[in-house]
Motif scaffolding. Structure first.
Motif, short mmCIF file in Angstrom:
data_model
loop_
_atom_site.label_atom_id
_atom_site.label_comp_id
_atom_site.label_asym_id
_atom_site.label_seq_id
_atom_site.Cartn_x
_atom_site.Cartn_y
_atom_site.Cartn_z
N THR A 206 0.82 -1.21 0.00
CA THR A 206 0.00 0.00 0.00
C THR A 206 0.85 1.27 0.00
OG1 THR A 206 -1.63 -1.25 1.22
CG2 THR A 206 -1.96 1.12 1.11
N LYS A 266 -2.14 -6.72 0.07
CA LYS A 266 -2.59 -5.49 -0.59
C LYS A 266 -2.99 -4.41 0.40
CE LYS A 266 -4.13 -6.90 -5.11
NZ LYS A 266 -5.30 -7.01 -5.98
N ASN A 267 -2.88 -4.72 1.68
CA ASN A 267 -3.31 -3.76 2.69
C ASN A 267 -2.22 -3.67 3.76
OD1 ASN A 267 -4.90 -1.96 4.01
ND2 ASN A 267 -6.37 -3.46 4.78
N GLN A 410 3.30 -2.42 -8.36
CA GLN A 410 1.88 -2.51 -7.99
C GLN A 410 1.04 -2.98 -9.17
OE1 GLN A 410 0.42 1.21 -6.43
NE2 GLN A 410 0.56 0.47 -4.34
N ASN A 414 -0.93 -6.50 -9.24
CA ASN A 414 -2.39 -6.39 -9.22
C ASN A 414 -3.03 -7.07 -10.43
OD1 ASN A 414 -4.87 -5.22 -8.11
ND2 ASN A 414 -4.87 -4.10 -10.04
N GLN B 127 -10.63 1.07 7.18
CA GLN B 127 -9.42 0.32 6.86
C GLN B 127 -9.24 -0.83 7.85
OE1 GLN B 127 -5.92 2.81 6.67
NE2 GLN B 127 -5.23 1.72 4.86
N ILE B 153 -10.13 -5.31 0.77
CA ILE B 153 -9.24 -4.39 0.06
C ILE B 153 -8.48 -5.13 -1.04
CG2 ILE B 153 -7.25 -2.85 0.33
CD1 ILE B 153 -9.58 -1.75 1.74
N ILE B 159 -13.29 -4.47 -4.10
CA ILE B 159 -12.69 -3.28 -3.46
C ILE B 159 -13.46 -2.00 -3.76
CG2 ILE B 159 -10.97 -3.17 -5.35
CD1 ILE B 159 -9.13 -1.82 -3.23
N PRO B 235 -10.34 6.37 -1.94
CA PRO B 235 -9.29 5.50 -2.50
C PRO B 235 -7.89 6.03 -2.21
CG PRO B 235 -10.48 6.64 -4.25
CD PRO B 235 -11.27 6.84 -3.00
N THR B 239 -6.16 3.19 0.03
CA THR B 239 -5.30 2.30 -0.75
C THR B 239 -4.10 3.02 -1.35
OG1 THR B 239 -6.34 2.67 -2.88
CG2 THR B 239 -7.39 1.06 -1.45
N ALA B 242 -3.93 2.69 -5.18
CA ALA B 242 -3.42 1.48 -5.82
C ALA B 242 -4.20 1.21 -7.10
CB ALA B 242 -3.54 0.30 -4.86
#
Lengths: 438, 294
Positions: A206, A266-267, A410, A414, B127, B153, B159, B235, B239, B242
């Motif tokens: 992140t 992803k977090n 990323q 992803n 979050q 997420i 998401i 967002p 994130t 992302a």
């Protein structure tokens, strides 16, 4: 006019300050009486000469908001002012590059600057003065990192070297006796760590910037050539699976596919991961030496944290590439260029800042206080990095592939499919190359 | 001294005197930046240098040609749907709370709290809730719906809906308060008349309340639709923009501040403006409503 070390005693300086301030005040008072008198007093000031020297204030840009909060910046200013009477240092901190960028575009920016990462070499002469005359050339590393047309425009605050920062206790718990030296051994160790309930390697997806090493360092390590990234501009398709860039991305993709990254990768962020690594819940992170003191202060001992070069291939000693961190430069439009140059010199040679920051001292022969660096050096072939060329930076920007900031990693992680993600990157690269070729 | 100025001149002088400050502010902070934005959008300015290379319409073509730029509108779509649901919920609560419910004010305050909270704090709360071992998954597992638990997420299919829900949760109280105020300003005699004519509760709602709210529904939809197209803070904070959650605005930020193409970013800002205006005009055609609003 070249600025020389002020040899006058403290007392004399105080006298000059007094003279200067009195002239200043009288100038103000006289200004009310009519233009002629004010002009006369201005003449007086310029005749005294040294008086103007006594009130130099230089503004210095720094990214260390933490050092402003803990008072270190103030201490640095005092230490500098003590040895350089007549110069007052005013710090300006920033968090967001774009605010500094707006200042630069407007033409009014601090006397001592940090060179923003998006300034390409050909733009350096537009903003900064050449620092060739500082006499640092033979004393420091990375001297030509920020240079253009044979002139040096930036002096590094400290250097970085990237590698795997690991928790020794976690390695021991998983039965790993020595750090891996080949890629296969690295994968095997990841599997062992996972089996013992330890997160093998934290990516900090992140935050984005902790991913940068996978694309801006690892491909060079794989290629065994610190200049590899720059050669990418000659390639139409640098993101093929067998290219160093493709292999680097494949390594990080393999880590994720095998579940060797954080379970909720992803977090995740660095602030959290450094505590986890200090506790031994995370075993490794691919970062720079600067991370070591931070992990130690997150709750472990220095002897528990190790550092080894990324075993990017299965043969030979891996490269460890030293690169400069932020570089200091002097504003071209500054009214106090000599004083600003003195500060740059002092920051590099006398301030002790490189060690405070946990960096590689940029001065040859100066010892780093991060003991783990020696461990990394012992296992690697240490080379100096090569600066990005203007062509590379421009192609990155046009193709919108973020190699230096971790954005490209990323995107690839992803994507549902690794191969098609690489194809997509190649497509973007080719389009951008054909555009800039016009 | 004696001033001999005609009444007309005095009037002009006064009007100008009063107008000069607001006009100066308007020009400095609104018109000048807007004109500059349009000019930048035809250049490839990198945000730093004093040269502004003219590239004509290239930036605009690039936006529609590059799927990484225009394609992210698919992510904004979930905020759009979320915005519609948000209005339905807000209107529902407003209708309920306009009736004589027990501790009505207490409910109103509770429902209004999400909007009062700091937007950044709200995102942080979610979050934590969206983490694998966070509140939502834990509750789902406890009540035996563990199959629904997901990485909110991390899962690319979920998401944007998860983020749109945060937006819905945070902003529906605002719509609700506006609806509530409008409902309460509908004259009581209309309801009395409806009652005398023997209208059912449903008929009252359909033929009295909703027609009176038409203008307000229009305003609320305008706010939520433009909000959905301009989704940014959620967002961005949750994130860090992302790829899976990037919206058109976070992409604009990226283009400007990561890739230093301020020209392209300016063009994106203008394209967004045009799209917002288009969508709102379409919406006005569909919903109808008085010309007196917006």
């Amino acid at each position: 006019m070249l600025y020389c070390e002020n040899e006058k005693g403290d007392l004399e300086v105080k006298k000059w300050v007094a003279v200067a301030s009195i002239t200043g005040v009288s100038a103000l008072v006289l200004a009310g009486c009519g233009t002629q008198n004010a002009g006369a007093s201005a003449n007086n000031t310029s005749q005294t000469g040294a008086a103007s020297q006594a009130v130099k204030t230089i503004t210095v840009l720094t990214n260390r908001t933490d050092m402003q909060a803990n008072g270190m910046l103030k201490k640095y200013a005092q230490a500098f002012e003590k040895t350089h009477p007549g110069i007052t240092v005013k710090w300006q901190t920033f968090v967001d590059n774009s605010t500094v960028q707006a200042q630069m575009n407007g033409g009014t920016y601090p006397d001592v600057m940090l060179i923003l990462p998006n300034i390409t070499p050909n733009e350096l002469p537009q903003f900064f003065v050449p620092l060739d005359t500082l006499g640092l050339d033979n004393k420091i590393y990375f001297k030509d990192f920020q240079s253009y047309g044979g002139h040096v425009y930036g002096i590094p605050t400290f250097g970085d070297v990237n590698g795997i920062v690991y928790n020794k206790a976690a390695f021991k718990k998983a039965g790993i006796t020595s750090p891996p030296t080949t890629l296969n051994a690295f994968y095997a160790d990841c599997a062992k760590l996972k089996k013992h309930g330890i997160i093998p390697i934290a990516l900090n997806y992140t935050d984005k910037w902790p991913l940068a090493n996978w694309t801006d360092t690892l491909p060079n390590v794989i290629a065994g050539n610190p200049n590899y990234l720059n050669t990418m501009v000659q390639s139409k398709a640098p993101f093929t699976p067998n290219s160093p860039m493709g292999r680097a991305l494949n390594i990080v993709d393999t880590i994720v596919k095998n579940g060797w990254a954080e379970p909720d990768w992803k977090n995740t962020n660095w602030a959290n991961s450094k505590t986890l690594e200090a506790q031994g819940k995370v075993a490794m992170m691919y970062l720079g030496q600067w991370a070591i003191p931070q992990i130690v202060s997150a709750g472990t001992t220095s002897s528990n944290v190790g550092f080894f070069p990324f075993p990017a291939t299965n043969q030979g000693k891996p490269l460890a590439i030293m690169t400069p961190d932020w570089e200091l430069a002097v504003n071209k439009h500054s009214k106090n260029i000599p004083a600003a140059e003195e500060l740059v010199k002092w920051m590099v040679l006398d301030s002790g800042y490189p060690n405070y920051a946990g960096g590689l001292p940029p001065v040859k022969g100066m010892k780093s206080n991060v003991p783990q660096i020696q461990q990394l050096y012992a296992q690697a072939k240490v080379v100096q990095g090569v600066p990005s060329t203007t062509a590379l930076t421009q192609l990155e920007n046009t193709s919108q592939i973020d190699i230096n900031g971790g954005g490209a990693v990323q995107t690839v992680l992803n994507a549902p499919n690794f191969t098609s993600a690489l194809q997509q990157l190649n497509q973007q690269w080719e389009n951008a190359a054909s555009l800039s070729g016009q | 001294m004696n001033f001999h100025i005609s009444y007309k001149a005095q009037r002009m002088f006064l009007i100008l005197g009063f107008l000069i400050v607001p006009l100066a502010l308007l020009v400095t902070f609104s018109l000048y930046p807007a004109i500059k934005l349009v000019l930048y959008s035809f250049t490839s300015w990198n945000g730093l240098t004093t040269s502004y290379p003219w590239v004509g319409l290239h930036n605009y073509i690039e936006i529609f040609r590059n799927p990484a730029l225009f394609g992210v509108f698919i992510h904004n779509f979930s905020y759009f749907i979320g915005g519609l649901v948000q209005n339905v919920i807000a209107l529902g609560f407003a209708l309920l709370l306009s009736k004589k419910v027990k501790i009505r004010n207490g409910f109103r305050s509770i429902l209004f709290i999400p909007y009062m909270l700091n937007a950044v704090a709200v995102v942080y709360i979610f979050q934590f809730m969206y983490q694998d071992n966070g509140a939502i998954n834990t509750i789902l597992r406890v009540v035996g719906l563990g199959a629904l638990a997901t990485d909110w997420i991390g899962n690319n299919h979920v998401i944007n809906w998860a983020l749109a829900f945060v937006s819905l949760w945070e902003y529906f109280p605002f719509n609700m308060v506006i609806y509530l105020a409008a409902i309460q300003s509908i004259p009581e005699d209309m309801y009395e008349a409806a009652l005398l004519d023997g209208a059912s509760a449903w008929q009252t709602l359909w033929y009295v309340t909703l027609p009176n709210l038409r203008a307000i529904i229009q305003v609320n939809l305008l706010l939520t639709v433009s909000g959905a197209l301009e989704a940014f803070n959620i967002p961005f904070i949750m994130t860090n923009s992302a790829p899976a959650a990037a919206t058109f605005l976070t992409q604009t930020m990226n283009v400007a501040f990561v890739f230093n193409n301020y020209g392209l970013a300016s063009a994106m800002a203008i394209v967004l403006l045009v799209i917002v205006v288009l969508v709102i005009s379409i919406q006005r055609k569909i919903v109808g409503g008085g010309d007196d609003v917006v």
